[in-house]
Design a protein around this motif. Structure first.
Motif: not given
Lengths: 282, 252
Positions: A162-167, A242-258
């Protein structure tokens, strides 16, 4: 200009649907090109057989963010149809979506959902609120109800900041859904959907709390997926060969969805697999 | 029995053109130009919320002058067209040229079939892999379309502004230099144009508060469109005074 449902043909001016009020891409497609929407297809009588299924995805809150992770397996009945399918996607700059269920429809809905969010943002100049995004996803799942009743159900897991709820220390939020489009916010620190979700949730119940840092949260997510794969044939283990690993997406206010790099997920997956060699129960 | 009023097609078209041209000339101007790292949109627009410049798609931007409700409906139609094409085929298949053609047909239809034409001019710009590959299309109220490779000027006293740009535009301008050139060109318009109330006024300094500026950045992945906030603008434009003093390109 007479036929509002005709798609724009080269040589003709734009149909009225292009100038109709409204800001939803889905509503527009329903008027301009309804055959492109998953919910508008005629469902044939009888069984569809075994279309590919995507399986377990988990969402975890942690200090400063929220993450979404999924295994890589798609199955059709007893067969593995794809070893490295992706089920977890950044939806826009501050949210991510993963869908368990019939893979074809799930991928289509994710694509439609990401276009929908971007479409709104372009038309209005500002992005939807997090609740707005969650409700929009709800609408889209509701539109798929008929297919769900015919056995082609999809169940998403939606996370965002929630980008509005900073802090706040825990800005991340998790929304889960049922096949009818019901939307439920998860106020605990984790959730999972898909065939292995029972095991993943049990693992997270013992392992995860929201007061951890990002590295621990990623580790917990991969551990939970490992536990799901351990007891559910439709969920895949990390495939080191086969070098197949889980997919992980992190979301932080600083970096957004990565989406985490393969180097990072591979080191976590290797550590988890190594630790389980002598201690299969984790 | 009396004959219905007859108006020749020529006269009808001429009157509609006059109406559209007058409407467009009343408005403030927009300059779109390519620079080394993308496409720059500079609009003389005192409103913070009613945009003249907008994102259409990953590599495509939109600028317009004239009546707001008319060009805004075109803008929304363009976003819908681009998103639908990208959804039905692939994101790579959305091109500025196709969109410009769609706009041309839509404007032409309005011009010939409706009583009142759209009083708008529209620019569709697409950023390419290099400056030679940047594409800009200027569309007029009647659907006529021009393909420009360096800059597009619309609205107000476009000819005056075009004159400044023709003289001083160079390939490979940096962002700050391109912005200063655009601001100077927009200022030239006010000098000669607003003189209707008296003698030709000297060229006006345009403050950054009344500029709407956005760029399509060549090397930005996925969505290239970015608005430049006023705070950043003042830094970019302030460099002007420094450069003028040090003998940079100045044209009075």
């Amino acid at each position: 200009m007479e036929n509002p449902t005709a798609r724009a043909q080269s040589g003709a001016a734009l149909p009225n649907a292009y100038f109709a009020p409204g800001s939803s891409f889905v509503d527009f497609v329903r008027a301009a090109a309804p055959e492109l929407l998953p919910g508008n297809r005629v469902v044939p009588e009888g069984q569809v057989g075994h279309p590919p299924h995507g399986t377990t995805v988990v969402a975890l809150k942690y200090r400063g963010g929220v993450l979404l992770a999924g295994d890589r397996r798609a199955t059709a009945g007893n067969l593995i149809v794809q070893r490295d399918i992706e089920k977890v996607f950044p939806a826009d700059a501050y949210s991510a979506v993963a869908i368990a269920g019939t893979a074809g429809i799930a991928l289509e809905l994710v694509r439609l959902f990401t276009v929908e969010l971007q479409h709104y943002e372009k038309i209005h100049g500002v992005p939807l609120s997090l609740e707005g995004k969650a409700n929009q996803l709800s609408n889209m799942i509701r539109g798929n109800l008929e297919l769900a009743m015919a056995g082609l159900a999809v169940v998403p897991l939606f996370v965002g900041i929630d980008v509005d709820s900073d802090g706040t220390e825990w800005p991340g939020r998790i929304f889960n859904y049922d096949v009818t489009g019901g939307r439920y916010e998860e106020h605990g620190s984790y959730h999972a959907v898909g065939s292995g979700s029972l095991f993943a949730k049990s693992a997270l119940k013992k392992r995860h709390e929201r007061d951890v840092d990002e590295d621990t949260a990623v580790r917990n997510a991969v551990e939970a997926l490992y536990d799901a794969a351990d007891d559910d044939t439709a969920t895949g283990h990390p495939d080191l060969g086969r070098k197949i690993y889980p997919v992980v997406v992190t979301i932080t206010p600083e970096h957004g969805a990565v989406r985490l790099s393969d180097e990072r997920t591979s080191s976590v997956a290797e550590a988890v697999v190594a630790a389980r060699r002598d201690n299969p129960g984790g | 029995m009396t004959l219905p009023f007859y108006t020749s097609p020529e006269q009808l078209m001429r009157e509609r053109s006059d109406l559209a041209r007058k409407g467009i000339a009343r408005g403030r101007s927009v300059v779109v130009l390519t620079y080394s790292d993308g496409v720059l949109f500079v609009a003389d627009n005192p409103s913070n919320t009613l945009h003249k410049v907008s994102e259409i798609y990953d590599r495509i931007g939109f600028a317009a002058v004239g009546r707001y409700p008319e060009f805004d409906s075109l803008r929304v139609a363009g976003i819908r067209h681009a998103d639908l094409t990208g959804y039905a085929y692939d994101r790579k298949d959305v091109s500025g040229q196709t969109l410009a053609n769609v706009y041309a047909k839509a404007l032409d239809a309005v011009f010939t079939e409706r009583v009142k034409p759209y009083e708008v001019e529209v620019c569709v710009a697409e950023v390419g892999s290099s400056q030679e590959n940047d594409k800009m299309f200027r569309l007029s109220y009647d659907g006529s379309i021009d393909d420009e490779s360096r800059f597009v000027v619309m609205g107000g006293q476009a000819e005056t502004i075009r004159g400044v740009l023709r003289e001083d535009y160079q390939e490979g301008l940096e962002l700050a230099a391109a912005l200063r050139l655009a601001v100077r060109a927009l200022g030239a318009e006010v000098g000669t144009g607003a003189g209707s109330g008296g003698a030709a006024a000297p060229k006006r300094e345009i403050s950054v508060n009344q500029l709407e500026v956005a760029v399509l950045e060549r090397f930005r992945p996925n969505r290239a469109f970015r608005r430049i906030p006023t705070s950043t603008l003042s830094t970019l434009v302030e460099e002007r005074s420094g450069e003028d003093a040090s003998g940079g390109p100045v044209a009075e």
